[in-house]
Design a protein around this motif. Structure first.
Motif, PDB file in Angstrom:
ATOM      1  N   PRO B 263      -1.201   8.189   4.304  1.00 20.93           N
ATOM      2  CA  PRO B 263      -1.377   7.358   2.985  1.00 20.93           C
ATOM      3  C   PRO B 263      -0.129   6.506   2.775  1.00 20.93           C
ATOM      4  O   PRO B 263      -0.254   5.383   1.966  1.00 20.93           O
ATOM      5  N   ALA B 266      -0.620   3.371   4.495  1.00 22.47           N
ATOM      6  CA  ALA B 266      -2.050   2.908   4.050  1.00 22.47           C
ATOM      7  C   ALA B 266      -1.567   2.133   2.735  1.00 22.47           C
ATOM      8  O   ALA B 266      -1.859   0.796   2.417  1.00 22.47           O
ATOM      9  N   ARG B 267      -0.369   2.707   1.915  1.00 15.12           N
ATOM     10  CA  ARG B 267      -0.048   2.111   0.653  1.00 15.12           C
ATOM     11  C   ARG B 267       0.756   0.690   0.925  1.00 15.12           C
ATOM     12  O   ARG B 267       0.611  -0.310   0.319  1.00 15.12           O
TER      13      ARG B 267
END
Lengths: 303, 349
Positions: B263, B266-267
């Motif tokens: 994540p 991903a961010r």
């Protein structure tokens, strides 16, 4: 408690991955079992079997013939010697009804078999070839279908005389169109299925794909229609005979029996009751069977 | 490098899409001028969004569809116009795995029948040899010998896909078109099937044309990759190159949409979100078909079709990579945004 004794590792051979628990059965067997579970369908099947057996063997065992006249026993009501009574010429109605059933079943089954085969080939070719051939072939069907079947039959009767053959020709002349349409629609949709394409990529000839994959898979829908075509043909024959252009005397068919009896309908109602009752029983049983088959072939009913 | 097992040159496949009011036949251009080559033992991945012509391309190569134009060379032989009768020897070594394992097996045949059918079609082996080969095939794809009498509906999706893989292997092929073989399966099963395909490739030296829209899976399995958009091959090159540094704006957008497991990364990742609708493939305009959605669109994109540019061992169909444009960029100019800001006004509809 010791965990080592509580949980013991299983041997690899005992691994039960994706085990298929259901008994393996072929499609036909599966359909048959579902058909038998349907009580109404089974009843129809047993009833029809009885009628067929009676028509084939009952008439043989009967001491009377369908045209044996005896003026001494005219218009008898049903009793021990003549189960359904006798008609205005003293003929045994039970024997005549059995012969009538024979005639009706003969017309029903033969015309349906012919329609089925012709429709299968015609519709199959049209659906598989597609394009212009399909267009042309289906327009021929439309033209045949547009002319009322009754018209053909009456014309054929006029030319070939009124007997079983001309009724059969009349019914078969346009009857196959319905089957052809269903086969075509089935083949059109099935030939784009991936298993048909897979067979093609494997190098199957078109004929092989058609017979091995497409026909086998469209049989279900076909059988349902075909069982409904039998009562249609039977009804057509009865109707023709009733209005006086079908089977001619002294041959018996359920239609002629009803027609003969209609003049004395108010005096001797039993004479018309038996042939009509028989038509009803045959048509009922076939409808039940057809409905049962439809439900049995429906994959949603698979258990 | 060895001679390619499959060579596709300028392949086109158009479908008739009815008639226009003027009476001209409308053409649905499903595949337009696609070229690539696959070497023995190599996997080529083919990606693109739904309806971009990936499956049509695969089906045209195995000649389910007849090509409209272009050439298909299989082991140096031209099979573009060959009649079905004369395709039999080619069919033996060129096979296809279909997307939907629920539709690709005839429900009326047992697994044994299904696996023996290819051998029966090509009249190979005796009955006994066929039976033992069927057993061997089942073992190869990890099914049990007693599955032979079962019907397809008794199997799970993954097992069915194994059966259809076994069927393609029955003829000892050298090249298999895999038309989205995993997209109908659960994620856990997908990995099993991919491993199976890879193992078979190692054992038999097979070549694959692997059609998918799972970009991660394609990166994992393929050596080369082709990116398709509306029938055109937008970018074509070695997988690692394309994934590490996509050239075509469409490839960039596509790769930015790949989900990242972590994540945090991903961010941090920038997603390129495409706006606008895809052109219809029916009589498409003669310009870059990505022009109405491209973030780098220029005036010429909407006037002319982009040429296929050869850049660093890759082929890109984009105006940004034409030699004159690259020369401008090398001079330090940035001609990308020289277009008027209201460029969307004159997009052909």
């Amino acid at each position: 408690m010791d965990l080592k004794t509580l949980f013991l590792p299983l041997d690899v051979s005992q691994k039960n991955d994706e085990f298929i628990a259901m008994e393996s059965k072929s499609f036909a067997k599966d359909v048959w079992q579902r058909f038998c579970r349907n009580r109404r369908a089974l009843f129809g099947f047993v009833l029809l079997s009885c009628i067929v057996l009676l028509a084939v063997f009952g008439a043989m065992a009967s001491p009377y013939t369908y045209d044996g006249q005896d003026t001494a026993i005219r218009n008898l009501p049903p009793h021990a010697q003549h189960w359904f009574g006798t008609d205005k010429f003293g003929r045994d109605i039970f024997t005549r009804v059995l012969y009538g059933v024979r005639m009706s079943l003969l017309i029903g089954f033969v015309s349906t078999a012919v329609n089925f085969l012709v429709g299968l080939v015609y519709g199959g070719v049209a659906g598989y070839c597609g394009g212009y051939a399909d267009m042309l072939m289906m327009r021929v069907c439309d033209i045949l279908y547009a002319i009322p079947a009754m018209l053909y039959i009456i014309l054929i009767m006029l030319i070939f005389g009124s007997h079983v053959g001309s009724i059969l020709i009349g019914i078969c002349l346009s009857g196959w169109v319905g089957v052809a349409r269903i086969v075509r629609a089935q083949v059109l949709s099935l030939k784009e299925r991936e298993y048909a394409l897979a067979a093609y990529v494997l190098g199957s000839s078109r004929r092989r794909i058609f017979f091995k994959h497409l026909l086998a898979n469209s049989m279900g829908a076909l059988l349902v229609t075909v069982t409904l075509m039998i009562p249609q043909a039977i009804f057509m024959e009865a109707f023709l005979s009733f209005i006086g252009i079908g089977i001619s005397a002294p041959m018996a068919s359920l239609g002629t029996l009803a027609q003969d009896a209609k003049t004395y309908f108010q005096v001797y109602p039993t004479q018309i009751l038996f042939p009509i009752g028989m038509i009803c029983l045959i048509i009922f049983s076939l409808s039940f069977i057809s409905k049962g088959l439809e439900e049995a072939f429906d994959p949603r009913n698979r258990r | 490098m060895a001679a390619p097992i499959l060579e596709v040159a300028h392949l086109c496949k158009y479908f008739d899409a009815g008639r226009a009011v003027s009476g001209e036949t409308k053409k649905l251009k499903a595949v337009e001028d696609v070229s690539f080559a696959i070497s023995p033992g190599e996997t080529m991945g083919l990606v693109g969004e739904s309806g971009c012509g990936k499956s049509t391309l695969g089906r045209t190569i195995v000649r389910i569809h007849d090509p409209t134009a272009g050439r298909i060379l299989y082991k140096g032989e031209d099979i573009t116009r060959r009649k079905n009768k004369h395709l039999l020897p080619v069919r033996r070594s060129m096979q296809m795995i279909f997307q939907d394992p629920y539709a690709s097996l005839d429900p009326r045949c047992t697994v044994g029948d299904i696996l023996a059918e290819p051998m029966a079609i090509h009249r190979l082996y005796t009955k006994r040899e066929r039976a033992s080969r069927v057993q061997a095939l089942l073992e190869t794809v990890g099914l049990k010998p007693d599955h032979i009498r079962r019907y397809p509906h008794e199997f799970s999706g993954g097992q069915r896909q194994r059966i259809s893989i076994a069927r393609t292997l029955a003829l000892d092929p050298e090249f298999i078109v895999c038309d989205e073989p995993i997209s109908a399966l659960d994620v856990s099963i997908q990995a099993q099937i991919i491993n199976l395909l890879e193992r078979i490739q190692d054992e038999r030296g097979l070549s694959y044309l692997f059609i998918a829209h799972d970009l991660g899976m394609v990166r994992h399995i393929s050596h080369k990759i082709g990116v398709m958009y509306l029938g055109h091959m937008m970018e074509y090159g070695q997988t690692a190159d394309v994934y590490d540094n996509p050239y075509h704006p469409y490839t960039k957008a596509l790769l930015s949409a790949v989900p990242v497991p972590d994540p945090k990364t991903a961010r941090a990742k920038q997603r390129i979100v495409l706006k606008g609708e895809v052109f219809t493939p029916i009589d498409p305009p003669a310009c870059c078909l990505f022009a109405n959605r491209c973030p780098h669109v220029m005036a010429r994109c909407r006037r002319t079709e982009p040429p296929v540019c050869h850049v660093a061992g890759r082929r890109v169909a984009c105006h940004l990579y034409t030699p004159d444009f690259l020369a401008l960029r090398r001079n330090g100019e940035n001609p990308i945004f020289t277009d008027p800001p209201d460029w969307r006004a004159d997009i052909p509809v």
